[in-house]
Each structure stands twice: as structure tokens, then as C-alpha cells.
Design an enzyme around this catalytic site. Structure first.
Site, PDB file in Angstrom:
ATOM      1  CE  LYS A   1      38.193  35.638  43.395  1.00  0.00           C
ATOM      2  NZ  LYS A   1      38.407  34.312  44.067  1.00  0.00           N
ATOM      3  CB  SER A   2      42.779  37.125  36.608  1.00  0.00           C
ATOM      4  OG  SER A   2      42.874  38.425  37.131  1.00  0.00           O
ATOM      5  N   GLY A   3      41.039  34.081  37.242  1.00  0.00           N
ATOM      6  CA  GLY A   3      40.941  32.719  36.716  1.00  0.00           C
ATOM      7  C   GLY A   3      42.166  31.886  37.064  1.00  0.00           C
TER       8      GLY A   3
ATOM      9  CB  THR B   1      41.383  28.343  40.997  1.00  0.00           C
ATOM     10  OG1 THR B   1      41.551  29.385  41.950  1.00  0.00           O
ATOM     11  CG2 THR B   1      41.231  27.017  41.688  1.00  0.00           C
TER      12      THR B   1
ATOM     13  CE  LYS C   1      46.881  31.580  44.306  1.00  0.00           C
ATOM     14  NZ  LYS C   1      45.633  31.194  44.973  1.00  0.00           N
TER      15      LYS C   1
ATOM     16  CG  HIS D   1      47.394  36.285  43.186  1.00  0.00           C
ATOM     17  ND1 HIS D   1      46.845  35.822  42.015  1.00  0.00           N
ATOM     18  CD2 HIS D   1      46.695  35.704  44.187  1.00  0.00           C
ATOM     19  CE1 HIS D   1      45.862  34.985  42.311  1.00  0.00           C
ATOM     20  NE2 HIS D   1      45.752  34.890  43.617  1.00  0.00           N
TER      21      HIS D   1
ATOM     22  CE1 TYR E   1      37.268  33.158  34.652  1.00  0.00           C
ATOM     23  CE2 TYR E   1      35.852  34.505  33.249  1.00  0.00           C
ATOM     24  CZ  TYR E   1      36.004  33.549  34.240  1.00  0.00           C
ATOM     25  OH  TYR E   1      34.890  32.998  34.820  1.00  0.00           O
TER      26      TYR E   1
ATOM     27  CB  SER F   1      33.204  21.643  33.145  1.00  0.00           C
ATOM     28  OG  SER F   1      32.953  20.737  34.203  1.00  0.00           O
TER      29      SER F   1
ATOM     30  N   GLY G   1      31.477  32.151  37.604  1.00  0.00           N
ATOM     31  CA  GLY G   1      32.291  31.749  36.453  1.00  0.00           C
ATOM     32  C   GLY G   1      31.766  32.284  35.131  1.00  0.00           C
TER      33      GLY G   1
END
Ligand code: A3P
Length: 341
Positions: free
Chosen positions: A80-82, A84, A148, A150, A234, A269, A301
Site C-alpha cells: 500500500k505504498s504506491g 502499482t 514486484k 513486498h 509516495y 495519473s 490516491g
């Protein structure tokens, strides 16, 4: 392979430095009542206290022995730190800013999730995803691979930082807790039923997947000057994405023209990535891994959403947790940007 070659390979193999033990309380009340999706149970690794799925505990060594390549780019984060967002960015830079191809092929196929195949038992994982994420498929995948993970650095292949380009992204722990809380409600293999306060307590106690948070981030922070490591926040991506695109490009020895930059920024974006998710909704529904009434992956976001979630008492406890864990470190987080889109 010749006998000689085989011996060379074996002499280089290092032993996984962590032992994993099943956590019996992870399948009994009260834990299982609020994490009913995690009914296979969890393991904890020692030393370090790393917590993850039982399936990973069985096969952690396979990942540790995985061979990184010189032309790989790895995106490493606490969840969940950005991740993706950064995967999309790194993939584009590694692939000539091909935004058209990025639109056509889902990210999980372009940039596999190293330990994704270990989240749940293989038979519960959608076949299509397994085929792409299985370690064997990754081994055969053509370069350049954008991988990727984690996992903390000490559980990744020991040659990684001297072999591949690594982009590590950290996000302030308050927004990570909030984002992860929603994530744990969204995915059926967690199916979190508790309150945000419960979730924050479990996070601070290091009892949720990929915990504990601080050793993960602090270890990467201590390696931020390694030539192959690019350490990002992030919050700096939110503040000045163009500058981050330039840094990632320089890190991967690529150049980006102004025309490519404009396309990349538009592609990255929040609005665009969220609309791609919306377009693929039916497919995700078919796979059956998400709770349909629990929101979306591209949620807000923003920085500072924790302010909408924490009571003053909880916030005070979290501040203390952060302060205690950062004592003696020069790592500082931005908890909220003054200005953001
Ligand atoms: P929120 O839940 O706070 O909205 P990860 O990919 O590591 O799971 O991180 C997910 C978080 O990154 C989510 O945070 C998601 O909305 C945010 N995110 C994804 N793409 C983004 C973008 N283009 N701009 C800003 N935030 C983004």
C-alpha cells in the site's frame, strides 16, 4: 549443465537466514473472526518477526534461491505504498514508454508479483494469474522483467542488490495503515471484518501480512545509497511526478523525450489508472478474489487521508509508535502534503 557448473551453482547458493513457524493463534478466535479469509493461517519468521501466509512459510526458500538478472527492474515496497503506480512507471521506462501496450495488457501480466503465488494455496489462485506469477514462469520470462515484491530485502535473493536495478518506495505509515485497512476489506483472502482501530492495533503489533513495517522500511533506507537502489517516497511522487519519472529513467539508464514524458504523466495519473481498473471490473468479478461491496483498488490516491479515519487517541498512539521506531534514524516521513491534486 556440467557437473562443474552445477557445483559452482550450489556453492553460490546461500541458506535462507530466517526460520518460519506457524502461528497457532492465527486460526483461532478472536483473530480468525476478524480475518476469516485467512483461514489457512500465518507464519512468523525469526529473526525479524516477519509475518506472512502459511503457503509462503512452506516455500520461502524457493524465492530466496530465485536468480535475479542484470537487466531486471524490481519494485519493492511495504504493501500500500504506491507499488502499482510505481510498477506502471518502471514498466513504461523499461519498455520505451509504450503506453499503448500498457493499455492493452493488464499490469499483473506485464509485471509479475514475486510472492503473489504464495498468498493462498495454489489451487485457490485463478489459473491465469498462477501461470504468469509462478516462479517457474518468472524464470522463463524474457528480459526486461519488471518484478514486484513486498518482501523485505533480507528475504529476497541475496544477490539482488548487486545484480538488478531496484526501486524501493516508502509511504508514510499513517496512510499505509488506512490504505491497507481498505485493502484487507476488499480482498477475499483477508476479508477483514474488524474496525479501523482493530486494524491499526494489529498493524502496530506486527500481526498483519508483511509486518513489521519499520524494519522493512528502515532496512531499505539504510541501503538507499547502493548504486542499484533508488529510494522513493509516495509523497514525492504525488508532489512532483515528472521529477520522479526523470529519476527512474536515469536509474534505468533510459532517456525520455518531452513527447514521451507527456504521455507517461497522463498514463500515470490517478484518473487514468482508476479508469483502467473500472474497465476491467467484470474480469476481476469473474476471478472472484474481491468483495464487490468493499470499494475499489484505486481508492483515493491522496496524502493525509488518515486524518479522516483516526480518533485523537488512536492518532496519539500511532505518533508514539512512529516516534519510538524512528528514534536514532534520520528517516522522516511527510504525513500530508500542503498541496495535492
Ligand atoms: P489509497 O488506498 O490511499 O487510495 P499499492 O499499489 O502499493 O497497493 O498502493 C495503493 C495505493 O496507491 C492506494 O492508496 C492507491 O489509490 C494509490 N495509488 C495508485 N495509483 C495512484 C496514482 N496514480 N496516484 C496517486 N495514488 C495512487
Amino acid at each position: 549443465m556440467s557437473q562443474e557448473g552445477k557445483e559452482d551453482d550450489e556453492s553460490q547458493a546461500q541458506e535462507l537466514p530466517v526460520k518460519f513457524n506457524f502461528i497457532p493463534e492465527s486460526i483461532t478466535s478472536p483473530f480468525i473472526d476478524i480475518f476469516p479469509g485467512q483461514n489457512e493461517g500465518m507464519v512468523r519468521g525469526e529473526p525479524g518477526g516477519f509475518v506472512f501466509s502459511r503457503e509462503y512459510g512452506r516455500r520461502a526458500n524457493e524465492i530466496y534461491q530465485f536468480k535475479p538478472r542484470k537487466d531486471d527492474a524490481w519494485v519493492c515496497t511495504f504493501s500500500k505504498s504506491g507499488t502499482t503506480w510505481t510498477q506502471e512507471l518502471v514498466w513504461l521506462i523499461a519498455n520505451g514508454c509504450d503506453t499503448e501496450k500498457a493499455k492493452q495488457i493488464p499490469l499483473q501480466m506485464r509485471s509479475p508479483y514475486l510472492e503473489g503465488d504464495y498468498l493462498i494455496s495454489p489451487e485457490k489462485m485463478p489459473q491465469e494469474i498462477r501461470e504468469c506469477w509462478a516462479l517457474e514462469a518468472l524464470t522463463k520470462r524474457p528480459s526486461p522483467r519488471v518484478i514486484k515484491s513486498h518482501l523485505p530485502f533480507n528475504l529476497l535473493p541475496p544477490q539482488l542488490l548487486e545484480t538488478s536495478k531496484v526501486v524501493y518506495v516508502a509511504r508514510n505509515p499513517k496512510d499505509v495503515i488506512v490504505s491497507n485497512y481498505h485493502h484487507f476489506k476488499l480482498f477475499k483472502f483477508h476479508d477483514f471484518k474488524g474496525t479501523l482501530e482493530d486494524f491499526a492495533n494489529y498493524s502496530m503489533d506486527g500481526q498483519i501480512y508483511y509486518s513489521p513495517y519499520f524494519p522493512h522500511v528502515l532496512d531499505a533506507w539504510s541501503k538507499r545509497h547502493y548504486p542499484n537502489v533508488l529510494f522513493l517516497f509516495y509523497e514525492e511522487m504525488k508532489q512532483d511526478l515528472r521529477a520522479v519519472v526523470e529519476r527512474v529513467a536515469a536509474h534505468l539508464n533510459q532517456t525520455v523525450t518531452e513527447e514521451q514524458m507527456v504521455r507517461v504523466l497522463e498514463y500515470l495519473s490517478f484518473k487514468n489508472l482508476a479508469s483502467t481498473e473500472a474497465a476491467g471490473k467484470e474480469k476481476v468479478k469473474e476471478m472472484g478474489i474481491m468483495n464487490e461491496d468493499a470499494g475499489t483498488f484505486f481508492r483515493k490516491g491522496k496524502t493525509g487521508d488518515w486524518k479522516n479515519h483516526f480518533s485523537p487517541e488512536l492518532n496519539e498512539r500511532i505518533d508514539k509508535w512512529i516516534q519510538d521506531n524512528l528514534a536514532g534514524s534520520d528517516l522522516k516521513f511527510v504525513m500530508e502534503l500542503d498541496k495535492q491534486d
